[in-house]
Design a protein around this motif. Structure first.
Motif, PDB file in Angstrom:
ATOM      1  N   LYS A 206      96.608 111.420 -61.480  1.00  0.00           N
ATOM      2  CA  LYS A 206      97.531 111.584 -60.359  1.00  0.00           C
ATOM      3  C   LYS A 206      98.630 112.572 -60.739  1.00  0.00           C
ATOM      4  O   LYS A 206      99.149 112.558 -61.864  1.00  0.00           O
ATOM      5  CB  LYS A 206      98.133 110.237 -59.965  1.00  0.00           C
ATOM      6  CG  LYS A 206      97.117 109.180 -59.563  1.00  0.00           C
ATOM      7  CD  LYS A 206      96.207 109.628 -58.429  1.00  0.00           C
ATOM      8  CE  LYS A 206      96.892 109.618 -57.076  1.00  0.00           C
ATOM      9  NZ  LYS A 206      95.901 109.873 -55.986  1.00  0.00           N
TER      10      LYS A 206
ATOM     11  N   ASN B 222      88.303 112.026 -58.469  1.00  0.00           N
ATOM     12  CA  ASN B 222      89.154 111.323 -57.502  1.00  0.00           C
ATOM     13  C   ASN B 222      89.830 112.313 -56.558  1.00  0.00           C
ATOM     14  O   ASN B 222      90.198 113.436 -56.953  1.00  0.00           O
ATOM     15  CB  ASN B 222      90.232 110.518 -58.233  1.00  0.00           C
ATOM     16  CG  ASN B 222      90.971 109.570 -57.309  1.00  0.00           C
ATOM     17  OD1 ASN B 222      90.380 109.004 -56.387  1.00  0.00           O
ATOM     18  ND2 ASN B 222      92.264 109.391 -57.538  1.00  0.00           N
ATOM     19  N   ASP B 223      89.978 111.935 -55.334  1.00  0.00           N
ATOM     20  CA  ASP B 223      90.866 112.570 -54.343  1.00  0.00           C
ATOM     21  C   ASP B 223      90.409 113.876 -53.714  1.00  0.00           C
ATOM     22  O   ASP B 223      90.741 114.140 -52.561  1.00  0.00           O
ATOM     23  CB  ASP B 223      92.269 112.871 -54.926  1.00  0.00           C
ATOM     24  CG  ASP B 223      93.117 111.631 -55.127  1.00  0.00           C
ATOM     25  OD1 ASP B 223      92.796 110.594 -54.523  1.00  0.00           O
ATOM     26  OD2 ASP B 223      94.087 111.708 -55.894  1.00  0.00           O
TER      27      ASP B 223
ATOM     28  N   GLY C 280      90.407 108.213 -50.896  1.00  0.00           N
ATOM     29  CA  GLY C 280      91.254 107.208 -50.272  1.00  0.00           C
ATOM     30  C   GLY C 280      91.352 107.498 -48.783  1.00  0.00           C
ATOM     31  O   GLY C 280      90.826 108.504 -48.287  1.00  0.00           O
TER      32      GLY C 280
ATOM     33  N   ASP D  55      92.650 110.912 -48.144  1.00  0.00           N
ATOM     34  CA  ASP D  55      92.151 111.983 -49.028  1.00  0.00           C
ATOM     35  C   ASP D  55      91.103 112.883 -48.384  1.00  0.00           C
ATOM     36  O   ASP D  55      90.623 113.817 -49.034  1.00  0.00           O
ATOM     37  CB  ASP D  55      91.544 111.380 -50.304  1.00  0.00           C
ATOM     38  CG  ASP D  55      92.591 110.682 -51.152  1.00  0.00           C
ATOM     39  OD1 ASP D  55      93.762 111.095 -51.106  1.00  0.00           O
ATOM     40  OD2 ASP D  55      92.229 109.723 -51.861  1.00  0.00           O
TER      41      ASP D  55
HETATM   42 MG    MG Z   1      93.161 108.885 -53.583  1.00  0.00          MG
END
Ligand code: MG
Ligand SMILES: Cc1ncc(COP(=O)(O)OP(=O)(O)O)c(N)n1
Ligand code: 3NM
Length: 235
Positions: free
Chosen positions: A62, A90-91, A107, A110
């Motif tokens: 992150k 991720n993302d 997410g 995202d």
């Molecule tokens: Mg995410």
């Protein structure tokens, strides 16, 4: 899709009749990276993957920009490939495409799984965070996700979480749908039993492995017994 509340979905006794359930493999480990990594992370990843069977590794950094992640990802991706572990980004759909990753985790903010599918093609795994929502999970399934993730099941310091899921959502999901489900959030070898028994297809775990007092290899090995605690149904 019709908007049923989660309560209506949970209570409708006829809902399950509309779906067929199939064979589910045993529950597997889905390893999430620590939130930040340094130069000694590659050997730590190797150690973790030597601790037992890991199905997937998610690179979740992150606050690190995509260019920086793209620069540090290839050796980690190679370690995953050597151990036959799916490498999930991720993302970022764009970063997953740039790296040729095996999957992307999205997410709710995202990106759209349909867009991910268009950009990444049929063979890339797309996962979607669904918090504690049956409705979000069905939407993700309709949008073509390859797995849905529920959580957080337990308190965690890895991420600030606004939703708390109960094991019953895993039982509900696996009774109705073949699409795999992931349980995430504060999962440890000690507390995972009810998640496995409820039908989780994957346990997604970060701190229980990376912060294990005897190292990441022992952290992965510690999950062996609980993962085997519910054998898959016979074919
Ligand atoms: Mg995410
Ligand atoms: C397997 C898995 N499940 C859930 C999440 C959480 O995704 P998101 O809600 O987008 O939060 P961030 O991880 O991006 O902080 C996940 N990453 N992986
Ligand atoms: C990345 C993430 N997502 C969550 C969710 O609830 O969607 S909880 C979480 C943190 C997982 O790390 P740990 O195993 O250390 O708790």
């Amino acid at each position: 899709m019709t908007d049923f509340t989660d309560e209506e979905l949970a209570l409708d006794p006829h809902f399950a009749d509309q779906f067929q359930t199939g064979f589910r493999p045993a529950c597997q480990l889905y390893l999430i990276s620590p939130p930040a990594i340094d130069a000694d992370f590659a050997p730590r990843l190797t150690q973790a993957l030597e601790g037992g069977k890991v199905a997937a590794f998610q690179l979740r950094l992150k606050g690190v920009d995509d260019h920086a992640i793209a620069a540090l990802a290839p050796p980690l991706q190679a370690i995953c490939a050597e151990h036959e572990v799916a490498f999930i980004v991720n993302d970022s759909i764009g970063l997953a495409k740039r790296l040729g990753a095996d999957g992307v985790h999205l997410g709710q903010e995202d990106g759209d799984p349909r867009d991910a599918r268009k950009q990444l093609g049929p063979n890339v795994q797309i996962g979607v965070t669904c918090h504690d929502s049956r409705h979000l999970a069905m939407e993700a399934g309709e949008a073509g996700a390859d797995y849905v993730a529920f959580g957080a099941f337990f308190p965690t310091t890895t991420k600030e979480t606004l939703h708390r899921a109960e094991p019953s959502i895993l039982g509900w999901w696996t009774t109705l749908f073949e699409l795999p489900c992931v349980a995430i959030g504060g999962v440890t070898a000690e507390n995972a039993g009810p998640l496995v028994m409820a039908g989780a297809d994957f346990l997604a775990v970060s701190s229980a492995v990376w912060d294990h007092p005897e190292g990441p290899k022992a952290g992965v090995a510690a999950f062996a017994d609980v993962l085997a605690s519910k054998p898959p149904p016979p074919r």
